[in-house]
Design a protein around this motif. Structure first.
Motif, PDB file in Angstrom:
ATOM      1  N   ILE A  74       0.830  -1.204   0.000  1.00 11.94           N
ATOM      2  CA  ILE A  74       0.000   0.000   0.000  1.00 11.94           C
ATOM      3  C   ILE A  74       0.868   1.259   0.000  1.00 11.94           C
ATOM      4  CG2 ILE A  74      -1.674   1.325   1.354  1.00 11.94           C
ATOM      5  CD1 ILE A  74      -2.785  -1.399   2.337  1.00 11.94           C
ATOM      6  N   PHE A  75       1.892   1.267   0.831  1.00  8.35           N
ATOM      7  CA  PHE A  75       2.788   2.419   0.957  1.00  8.35           C
ATOM      8  C   PHE A  75       4.107   2.072   0.275  1.00  8.35           C
ATOM      9  CE2 PHE A  75      -0.246   2.738   4.422  1.00  8.35           C
ATOM     10  CZ  PHE A  75      -0.661   4.062   4.310  1.00  8.35           C
ATOM     11  N   ILE A  76       4.080   2.102  -1.025  1.00 10.53           N
ATOM     12  CA  ILE A  76       5.190   1.653  -1.866  1.00 10.53           C
ATOM     13  C   ILE A  76       6.404   2.558  -1.680  1.00 10.53           C
ATOM     14  CG2 ILE A  76       5.906   1.216  -4.253  1.00 10.53           C
ATOM     15  CD1 ILE A  76       2.824   0.801  -4.801  1.00 10.53           C
ATOM     16  N   GLY A  77       7.541   1.939  -1.394  1.00 11.49           N
ATOM     17  CA  GLY A  77       8.796   2.671  -1.240  1.00 11.49           C
ATOM     18  C   GLY A  77       8.990   3.303   0.119  1.00 11.49           C
ATOM     19  N   CYS A  78       8.017   3.188   1.001  1.00  9.76           N
ATOM     20  CA  CYS A  78       8.132   3.765   2.346  1.00  9.76           C
ATOM     21  C   CYS A  78       8.760   2.747   3.298  1.00  9.76           C
ATOM     22  CB  CYS A  78       6.757   4.153   2.880  1.00  9.76           C
ATOM     23  SG  CYS A  78       5.947   5.443   1.925  1.00  9.76           S
ATOM     24  N   ASP A  79       9.412   3.271   4.330  1.00  6.52           N
ATOM     25  CA  ASP A  79       9.929   2.396   5.379  1.00  6.52           C
ATOM     26  C   ASP A  79       8.802   2.092   6.352  1.00  6.52           C
ATOM     27  OD1 ASP A  79      12.539   2.440   4.361  1.00  6.52           O
ATOM     28  OD2 ASP A  79      13.002   4.286   5.460  1.00  6.52           O
ATOM     29  N   ILE A  80       8.653   0.816   6.685  1.00 10.99           N
ATOM     30  CA  ILE A  80       7.670   0.387   7.679  1.00 10.99           C
ATOM     31  C   ILE A  80       8.472  -0.119   8.870  1.00 10.99           C
ATOM     32  CG2 ILE A  80       5.701  -1.104   8.173  1.00 10.99           C
ATOM     33  CD1 ILE A  80       5.177   0.748   5.759  1.00 10.99           C
ATOM     34  N   ILE A  81       8.343   0.553   9.995  1.00 12.20           N
ATOM     35  CA  ILE A  81       9.147   0.236  11.168  1.00 12.20           C
ATOM     36  C   ILE A  81       8.224  -0.073  12.342  1.00 12.20           C
ATOM     37  CG2 ILE A  81      10.904   1.127  12.754  1.00 12.20           C
ATOM     38  CD1 ILE A  81      11.381   3.266  10.378  1.00 12.20           C
ATOM     39  N   ILE A  82       8.515  -1.179  13.026  1.00  6.98           N
ATOM     40  CA  ILE A  82       7.780  -1.520  14.250  1.00  6.98           C
ATOM     41  C   ILE A  82       8.788  -1.485  15.389  1.00  6.98           C
ATOM     42  CG2 ILE A  82       6.520  -3.315  15.494  1.00  6.98           C
ATOM     43  CD1 ILE A  82       5.255  -4.146  12.925  1.00  6.98           C
ATOM     44  N   ASP A  83       8.423  -0.824  16.472  1.00  3.92           N
ATOM     45  CA  ASP A  83       9.350  -0.731  17.601  1.00  3.92           C
ATOM     46  C   ASP A  83       9.581  -2.118  18.202  1.00  3.92           C
ATOM     47  OD1 ASP A  83       7.822  -0.446  20.689  1.00  3.92           O
ATOM     48  OD2 ASP A  83       6.655  -0.671  18.868  1.00  3.92           O
ATOM     49  N   PRO A  84      10.684  -2.315  18.900  1.00  6.35           N
ATOM     50  CA  PRO A  84      11.017  -3.641  19.453  1.00  6.35           C
ATOM     51  C   PRO A  84       9.952  -4.229  20.386  1.00  6.35           C
ATOM     52  CG  PRO A  84      12.915  -2.189  19.558  1.00  6.35           C
ATOM     53  CD  PRO A  84      11.744  -1.346  19.120  1.00  6.35           C
ATOM     54  N   THR A 101       4.671  -1.954  20.068  1.00  2.00           N
ATOM     55  CA  THR A 101       3.588  -1.102  20.563  1.00  2.00           C
ATOM     56  C   THR A 101       3.150  -0.070  19.536  1.00  2.00           C
ATOM     57  OG1 THR A 101       5.191   0.357  21.609  1.00  2.00           O
ATOM     58  CG2 THR A 101       4.204  -1.360  22.995  1.00  2.00           C
ATOM     59  N   TYR A 102       4.035   0.282  18.606  1.00  4.01           N
ATOM     60  CA  TYR A 102       3.656   1.231  17.562  1.00  4.01           C
ATOM     61  C   TYR A 102       4.367   0.908  16.260  1.00  4.01           C
ATOM     62  CZ  TYR A 102       8.059   3.590  18.698  1.00  4.01           C
ATOM     63  OH  TYR A 102       9.371   3.871  18.931  1.00  4.01           O
ATOM     64  N   LEU A 103       3.851   1.489  15.200  1.00  3.55           N
ATOM     65  CA  LEU A 103       4.352   1.278  13.847  1.00  3.55           C
ATOM     66  C   LEU A 103       4.558   2.646  13.215  1.00  3.55           C
ATOM     67  CD1 LEU A 103       3.104  -1.138  11.243  1.00  3.55           C
ATOM     68  CD2 LEU A 103       2.663   1.250  10.801  1.00  3.55           C
ATOM     69  N   ILE A 104       5.631   2.788  12.459  1.00  2.00           N
ATOM     70  CA  ILE A 104       5.898   4.042  11.770  1.00  2.00           C
ATOM     71  C   ILE A 104       5.961   3.781  10.277  1.00  2.00           C
ATOM     72  CG2 ILE A 104       7.586   5.896  11.397  1.00  2.00           C
ATOM     73  CD1 ILE A 104       8.509   5.442  14.300  1.00  2.00           C
ATOM     74  N   ILE A 105       5.247   4.610   9.523  1.00  2.00           N
ATOM     75  CA  ILE A 105       5.360   4.627   8.069  1.00  2.00           C
ATOM     76  C   ILE A 105       6.139   5.892   7.757  1.00  2.00           C
ATOM     77  CG2 ILE A 105       4.146   4.735   5.868  1.00  2.00           C
ATOM     78  CD1 ILE A 105       1.764   3.373   7.341  1.00  2.00           C
ATOM     79  N   ASP A 106       7.344   5.725   7.237  1.00  2.00           N
ATOM     80  CA  ASP A 106       8.254   6.847   7.004  1.00  2.00           C
ATOM     81  C   ASP A 106       8.493   7.018   5.514  1.00  2.00           C
ATOM     82  OD1 ASP A 106      10.456   8.560   6.794  1.00  2.00           O
ATOM     83  OD2 ASP A 106      11.364   7.818   8.654  1.00  2.00           O
ATOM     84  N   TRP A 107       8.213   8.220   4.994  1.00  2.00           N
ATOM     85  CA  TRP A 107       8.448   8.502   3.586  1.00  2.00           C
ATOM     86  C   TRP A 107       9.438   9.643   3.385  1.00  2.00           C
ATOM     87  CZ3 TRP A 107       3.943   9.484   6.167  1.00  2.00           C
ATOM     88  CH2 TRP A 107       3.477  10.784   6.196  1.00  2.00           C
ATOM     89  N   SER A 108      10.302   9.855   4.397  1.00  2.00           N
ATOM     90  CA  SER A 108      11.299  10.943   4.296  1.00  2.00           C
ATOM     91  C   SER A 108      12.428  10.566   3.350  1.00  2.00           C
ATOM     92  CB  SER A 108      11.861  11.279   5.665  1.00  2.00           C
ATOM     93  OG  SER A 108      12.489  10.156   6.241  1.00  2.00           O
TER      94      SER A 108
END
Length: 98
Positions: free
Chosen positions: A78-88, A91-98
């Motif tokens: 869905i979020f092509i080329g974005c970083d998908i990060i889940i904390d260790p 508890t949360y997820l980050i979709i980063d497109w920077s």
């Protein structure tokens, strides 16, 4: 069990396998619902998220942890080329497109 169904399929019917397939189907529906919620929330909060170029979703606990890899793959579709990060701590997820 899916209809129409053949005589051979009925003869080979395995209740345990059927229950497993139903459970997986429910899991897929749940993942789809969660993805729809994320997309809706993402759209609504785009103005505030556009400055930092990332979106934080804090309901990772609503995803069964055994399905997290599959969930992340769907997010990447869905979020092509974005970083998908889940904390260790998951508890949360980050979709980063920077």
């Amino acid at each position: 069990m899916k209809f129409p169904i053949t005589r051979e399929s009925l003869q080979e019917f395995d209740y345990a396998k059927e229950q497993e397939e139903l459970k997986e189907e429910e899991n897929q529906k749940r993942l789809t619902q969660i993805l729809e919620i994320i997309c809706k929330d993402f759209k609504q909060n785009m103005q505030s998220n556009s400055k930092e170029k990332k979106y934080v979703w804090r309901q990772v606990s609503s995803v069964n942890h055994t399905h997290l890899p599959q969930f992340i793959e769907k997010l990447k579709e869905i979020f092509i080329g974005c970083d998908i990060i889940i904390d260790p701590l998951k508890t949360y997820l980050i979709i980063d497109w920077s």
